[in-house]
Design an enzyme around this catalytic site. Structure first.
Site, PDB file in Angstrom:
ATOM      1  N   HIS A 129      19.163  10.253   2.684  1.00 38.64           N
ATOM      2  CA  HIS A 129      19.308   9.923   4.103  1.00 38.64           C
ATOM      3  C   HIS A 129      18.439   8.678   4.363  1.00 38.64           C
ATOM      4  O   HIS A 129      17.404   8.491   3.706  1.00 38.64           O
ATOM      5  CB  HIS A 129      18.780  11.125   4.890  1.00 38.64           C
ATOM      6  CG  HIS A 129      18.979  11.090   6.372  1.00 38.64           C
ATOM      7  ND1 HIS A 129      18.203  10.323   7.211  1.00 38.64           N
ATOM      8  CD2 HIS A 129      19.842  11.771   7.173  1.00 38.64           C
ATOM      9  CE1 HIS A 129      18.592  10.533   8.467  1.00 38.64           C
ATOM     10  NE2 HIS A 129      19.575  11.394   8.477  1.00 38.64           N
ATOM     11  N   ASP A 206      12.773  16.430   0.869  1.00 42.36           N
ATOM     12  CA  ASP A 206      13.360  16.371   2.207  1.00 42.36           C
ATOM     13  C   ASP A 206      14.165  17.662   2.394  1.00 42.36           C
ATOM     14  O   ASP A 206      15.248  17.817   1.837  1.00 42.36           O
ATOM     15  CB  ASP A 206      14.251  15.115   2.298  1.00 42.36           C
ATOM     16  CG  ASP A 206      15.064  15.061   3.590  1.00 42.36           C
ATOM     17  OD1 ASP A 206      15.069  16.051   4.352  1.00 42.36           O
ATOM     18  OD2 ASP A 206      15.694  14.015   3.826  1.00 42.36           O
ATOM     19  N   GLN A 209      18.013  19.939   5.434  1.00 41.99           N
ATOM     20  CA  GLN A 209      19.212  20.785   5.399  1.00 41.99           C
ATOM     21  C   GLN A 209      18.976  22.122   4.715  1.00 41.99           C
ATOM     22  O   GLN A 209      19.811  23.018   4.830  1.00 41.99           O
ATOM     23  CB  GLN A 209      20.356  20.050   4.674  1.00 41.99           C
ATOM     24  CG  GLN A 209      20.818  18.788   5.352  1.00 41.99           C
ATOM     25  CD  GLN A 209      21.410  19.045   6.732  1.00 41.99           C
ATOM     26  OE1 GLN A 209      21.847  20.154   7.048  1.00 41.99           O
ATOM     27  NE2 GLN A 209      21.414  18.033   7.572  1.00 41.99           N
ATOM     28  N   LYS A 232      17.129  21.514  13.553  1.00 43.38           N
ATOM     29  CA  LYS A 232      18.177  21.913  12.606  1.00 43.38           C
ATOM     30  C   LYS A 232      17.988  23.355  12.153  1.00 43.38           C
ATOM     31  O   LYS A 232      18.710  23.833  11.286  1.00 43.38           O
ATOM     32  CB  LYS A 232      18.159  20.969  11.391  1.00 43.38           C
ATOM     33  CG  LYS A 232      18.557  19.536  11.748  1.00 43.38           C
ATOM     34  CD  LYS A 232      18.651  18.641  10.526  1.00 43.38           C
ATOM     35  CE  LYS A 232      19.052  17.234  10.957  1.00 43.38           C
ATOM     36  NZ  LYS A 232      19.174  16.304   9.827  1.00 43.38           N
ATOM     37  N   CYS A 370      24.108   8.622   8.186  1.00 42.56           N
ATOM     38  CA  CYS A 370      22.802   7.998   7.913  1.00 42.56           C
ATOM     39  C   CYS A 370      22.580   7.822   6.420  1.00 42.56           C
ATOM     40  O   CYS A 370      21.477   8.021   5.916  1.00 42.56           O
ATOM     41  CB  CYS A 370      21.654   8.799   8.517  1.00 42.56           C
ATOM     42  SG  CYS A 370      21.788   9.046  10.283  1.00 42.56           S
TER      43      CYS A 370
HETATM   44  C1  LIG Z   1      18.747  15.151   9.676  1.00 40.82           C
HETATM   45  C2  LIG Z   1      18.190  14.670   8.393  1.00 40.82           C
HETATM   46  C3  LIG Z   1      17.053  13.868   8.345  1.00 40.82           C
HETATM   47  C4  LIG Z   1      16.383  13.378   9.601  1.00 40.82           C
HETATM   48  O1  LIG Z   1      15.931  14.436  10.391  1.00 40.82           O
HETATM   49  P1  LIG Z   1      15.478  14.176  11.879  1.00 40.82           P
HETATM   50  O2  LIG Z   1      15.374  15.537  12.449  1.00 40.82           O
HETATM   51  O3  LIG Z   1      16.574  13.361  12.519  1.00 40.82           O
HETATM   52  O4  LIG Z   1      14.191  13.449  11.824  1.00 40.82           O
HETATM   53  C5  LIG Z   1      16.567  13.489   7.127  1.00 40.82           C
HETATM   54  N1  LIG Z   1      17.139  13.909   5.986  1.00 40.82           N
HETATM   55  C6  LIG Z   1      18.242  14.698   5.980  1.00 40.82           C
HETATM   56  C7  LIG Z   1      18.816  15.140   4.684  1.00 40.82           C
HETATM   57  C8  LIG Z   1      18.802  15.087   7.187  1.00 40.82           C
HETATM   58  O5  LIG Z   1      19.886  15.864   7.171  1.00 40.82           O
END
Ligand SMILES: *Cc1c(COP(=O)(O)O)cnc(C)c1O
Length: 412
Positions: A129, A206, A209, A232, A370
């Site tokens: 991302h 990260d 998800q 999320k 993104c």
């Molecule tokens: C949504 C997302 C982000 C960014 O998260 P935010 O809540 O917008 O800061 C980063 N990495 C992944 C894989 C995402 O799905």
């Protein structure tokens, strides 16, 4: 609360916890397939926010009075809860941030500023991302370090051999996505962490998800940092969790400077608080964090393995039906996938598809997710993406597929 014991989850039951799915007289039910962008909120989270704002509101870590002390205890209580949720060893390994984006930026600036220098390398993957690309791009540019990108296969899996070949004595940081928002791929995180650790690198995962959709145990994963976003995870927007291993946080300088993160301040020089407070300058998003506590409890009441099992059933059903649609091509066919189904439809612009589905109150995401470098790698301009959550049903999937057939008739 909807559940008891170990009976499998059913979307029909779970959706009753979410007021957005209530259907008024003559209304079309909402088919919400964009949880990967943000999740809907259960009543328990909304109630928690209403109660806190309405009856319990006071700032944290400042007041000598009861409301502030009680708010502080609730806020710190969520820190302990988050530590247990992620498998951290102690609450002091949990830093509250505004979300994944802020968390990665903070690590790239603070950890990167202190640890990256000329000739060093940061390794990411081709499926990141933007939030896990741009902060490292800048940190590398500032330090004279090099950003290296592990390639992915046609199926959308990290090419582990090529990933291993990038790792070496110059590798300072390896930062990668646990579950890809654009492909659905679940990366073999423990194995990748082990490979990165073998060359002495620090590792960030990260978890935007993964955190709400699978069991996460940072100790077992062996990573140094793990980040996730409250919005999320059925929680409020504006809050997130940055896990940092104790030893790593202890040696990391603060990123933001200001109130409530200091030990002693003079105009000449200042010293800082210990982690985690050193990393929470200013008034934190404490109401959101308290709401996040209710969201974590909600996830645990459903059970993450039961969430994953139901979502796997939704994904399997959706994948099978989508493969029957003429001209549909799934982007991301990894052996191990989370509840995300991205695809293109021959002759149909994904934006047109999104608009036509919206007319039937079906919400999907269209665009580049993104992840522009990934789209370039896949050779597509954009994809459509359906993502699933425990509140989705097999009927949601069928409505989505039927709407695709209708869109094809109109557009192809
Ligand atoms: C949504 C997302 C982000 C960014 O998260 P935010 O809540 O917008 O800061 C980063 N990495 C992944 C894989 C995402 O799905």
């Amino acid at each position: 609360m909807t559940t008891n014991g170990a009976a499998p989850l059913r979307g029909e039951v779970v959706r009753g916890d979410f007021p957005i799915f209530e259907v008024g007289e003559g209304e079309r039910p909402l088919v919400y397939l964009d949880t990967a962008a943000t999740s809907q909120k259960p009543q328990v989270v909304i109630d928690r926010l209403v109660r806190f704002y309405g009856r319990e509101y006071g700032t944290v870590r400042r007041g000598a009075y009861r409301l502030s002390q009680e708010a502080t205890a609730m806020y710190e209580g969520v820190r302990a809860q988050a530590a247990a949720f992620l498998g951290a060893r102690s609450a002091s390994e949990i830093v509250f941030v505004r979300g994944v984006t802020e968390g990665i930026n903070a690590v790239a600036r603070a950890w990167g500023g202190a640890n990256l220098s000329s000739g060093d390398e940061v390794v990411i993957t081709a499926m990141e991302h933007h939030a896990n690309i741009l902060p490292w791009q800048r940190a590398c540019a500032r330090a004279g370090a090099r950003l290296r990108v592990a390639p992915i296969t046609e199926r959308g899996e990290v090419d582990l051999e090529a990933f291993g070949a990038l790792l070496g004595p110059r590798t300072r940081m390896v930062s990668f996505v646990h579950l890809s928002n654009a492909l659905g791929t679940v990366n073999p995180a423990s194995e990748m962490v082990r490979m990165a650790k073998a060359v002495g690198a620090t590792v960030l995962l990260d978890g935007a998800q993964s955190a709400a959709h699978a069991e996460v145990d940072v100790a077992a994963l062996g990573c140094d940092f793990f980040v996730c976003s409250g919005h999320k995870m059925f929680g409020p927007s504006g809050c997130g969790i940055l896990y940092g291993r104790e030893e790593v946080l202890a040696s990391m300088p603060p990123d933001l400077l200001g109130g409530e993160m200091v030990d002693r301040v003079t105009f000449e020089e200042s010293t800082f608080d210990d982690p985690p407070h050193r990393f929470e300058a200013g008034t934190p998003p404490f109401a959101q964090v308290i709401g996040l506590g209710a969201a974590l409890s909600y996830i645990e009441s459903l059970g993450r393995s039961r969430i994953a099992a139901w979502e796997a059933e939704l994904l399997r059903h959706a994948t099978g039906r989508l493969l029957e649609v003429p001209g549909a091509r799934i982007t991301g066919t990894a052996a191990h996938k989370g509840p995300i189904l991205a695809f293109t439809l021959e002759g149909v612009h994904s934006f047109d598809l999104g608009t036509l589905l919206d007319e039937q109150n079906i919400a999907i995401r269209v665009g580049q997710h993104c992840a522009q470098p990934l789209m370039d790698r896949l050779g597509v301009h954009a994809t459509a993406r359906a993502s699933f959550a425990p509140y989705n049903t097999l009927e949601d999937v069928d409505a989505f597929i039927e709407a695709i057939y209708t869109a094809r008739e109109l557009l192809v």
